[in-house]
Design an enzyme around this catalytic site. Structure first.
Site, short mmCIF file in Angstrom:
data_model
loop_
_atom_site.label_atom_id
_atom_site.label_comp_id
_atom_site.label_asym_id
_atom_site.label_seq_id
_atom_site.Cartn_x
_atom_site.Cartn_y
_atom_site.Cartn_z
N ASP A 83 3.12 1.39 3.26
CA ASP A 83 2.01 1.48 2.30
C ASP A 83 0.71 1.77 3.07
OD1 ASP A 83 0.79 1.25 -0.18
OD2 ASP A 83 0.69 -0.94 -0.14
N SER A 226 -0.93 -3.79 -10.59
CA SER A 226 -0.55 -5.10 -11.11
C SER A 226 -1.21 -5.29 -12.46
CB SER A 226 -1.01 -6.21 -10.16
OG SER A 226 -0.08 -6.37 -9.11
N THR A 269 -0.30 -7.77 -6.35
CA THR A 269 -1.06 -8.94 -6.80
C THR A 269 -0.25 -9.85 -7.74
OG1 THR A 269 -3.16 -7.81 -6.50
CG2 THR A 269 -3.14 -9.64 -8.06
ZN LIG Z 1 -2.58 1.21 -2.64
#
Ligand SMILES: [Zn+2]
Length: 336
Positions: A83, A226, A269
């Site tokens: 990521d 999220s 999250t």
């Molecule tokens: Zn990102």
């Protein structure tokens, strides 16, 4: 089966018209939670690690944990994705460590904070595409800048200041040859995405649809997705936490995105909230306990529930056995 190519997983998702959740991990329990959710819902899955996660857990721990996951869950296609790689060197090291997909985030310069030029972004992304594709590894790029900061990565801007320009996105895809494109449509990293339920003014789904119409065959990626549900916030605050009221990306908006070319949905999250709420609950209700398993087990279970729910909502549930994952060497040949 070994770890698989993200390109293949996303191509299959496009054929099936569903999205695939990409869940962040830093430790064994998070990997276990994702794999149990994948088994329960029969889902292919993307497990991703940020630079912060790699620093926290060390690459060798992460890759061996991922190897354990594929051994223990042979029926599940699993992608191991980097990521927000901040540089060519970071992406290269991930490929060497066995990641089957990398994000080269050239929307920011190497410091991971400063918005970069289009030319810089094209240059670094192309470079990684050449290196990665030779090995059958997938590349995600980003055009436009997400809001917020997570794990020290991000310009710290609000989500609307660097929205993706659709024509620039077309040019970016053409010049880089990437596999998946992260776009900025008003979302932010972290828990504090929106100060009220997002509207078309703050979450630009029209922009996403416009990009999809110009790039109908490109796999789009929604970052900062999220949903930050109130029930997960409430558990934390009920047991002594101090979260400010906040709103995430509603699941219906993600589902609208999935109808319009979104194939990868990044969620971190919500899992963090679930874990923290479960741990706080044990601490508050049974302060005499001190065995880490007493709170890590419910934490893992709480994260598993969130992941399984998202897998069902994104539509990947039931698709684990649809196809035979190809070895990366086969995928590499397809890029030629
Ligand atoms: Zn990102």
């Amino acid at each position: 089966m070994p770890l698989v190519s993200m390109r293949q997983v996303l191509d299959e998702a496009a054929k099936g018209g569903y999205g695939v959740g990409a869940f962040n991990v830093n430790n064994m329990e998070q990997i276990q939670a994702i794999m149990e959710a994948a088994r329960e819902t029969k889902s292919p899955v993307i497990v991703q690690a940020s630079r912060g996660a790699r620093a926290y857990a060390q690459d060798r721990y992460l890759t061996h944990l991922m190897q354990a996951a594929v051994e223990l869950y042979p029926e599940i296609p699993v992608v191991m994705h980097l990521d927000h790689g901040n540089s060519v060197a970071t992406c290269k090291s991930a490929i060497e460590q066995g990641f089957t997909s990398v994000m080269m985030d050239g929307s920011l310069t190497e410091d991971g904070k400063t918005p970069s030029s289009f030319e810089y972004n094209v240059k670094v992304t192309r470079e990684i595409v050449q290196i990665a594709h030779a090995k059958g590894v997938t590349v995600e790029g980003e055009i436009g800048c997400l809001g917020g900061i997570e794990d020290g990565h991000g310009a710290g801007l609000d989500g609307l200041s660097h929205l993706t320009d659709p024509d620039q996105a077309v040019e970016f895809v053409k010049q880089t040859g990437l596999d998946a494109l992260a776009i900025a449509i008003g979302t932010s990293h972290g828990a504090y995405k929106f100060t009220s339920k997002p509207t078309g003014e703050t979450l630009k789904m029209n922009r996403l649809i416009e990009i999809h119409n110009k790039l109908p065959n490109v796999h789009l990626v929604m970052h900062g997705s999220s949903s930050v549900p109130k029930d997960l916030q409430d558990v934390i605050n009920q047991y002594g936490g101090k979260l400010r009221p906040t709103w995430g990306v509603p699941v219906e908006e993600i589902q609208l995105g999935i109808k319009n070319g979104v194939r990868k949905v990044n969620v971190d999250t919500d899992n963090r909230l679930a874990i923290t709420g479960a741990i706080r609950k044990v601490f508050a209700e049974t302060p005499e306990k001190f065995d880490p398993r007493d709170y890590m087990k419910p934490a893992r279970e709480a994260m598993k529930k969130v992941v399984a729910l998202r897998m069902t909502q994104f539509g990947q549930a039931g698709h684990a056995a649809d196809y035979q994952p190809l070895p990366l060497s086969e995928i590499a040949k397809r890029y030629n």
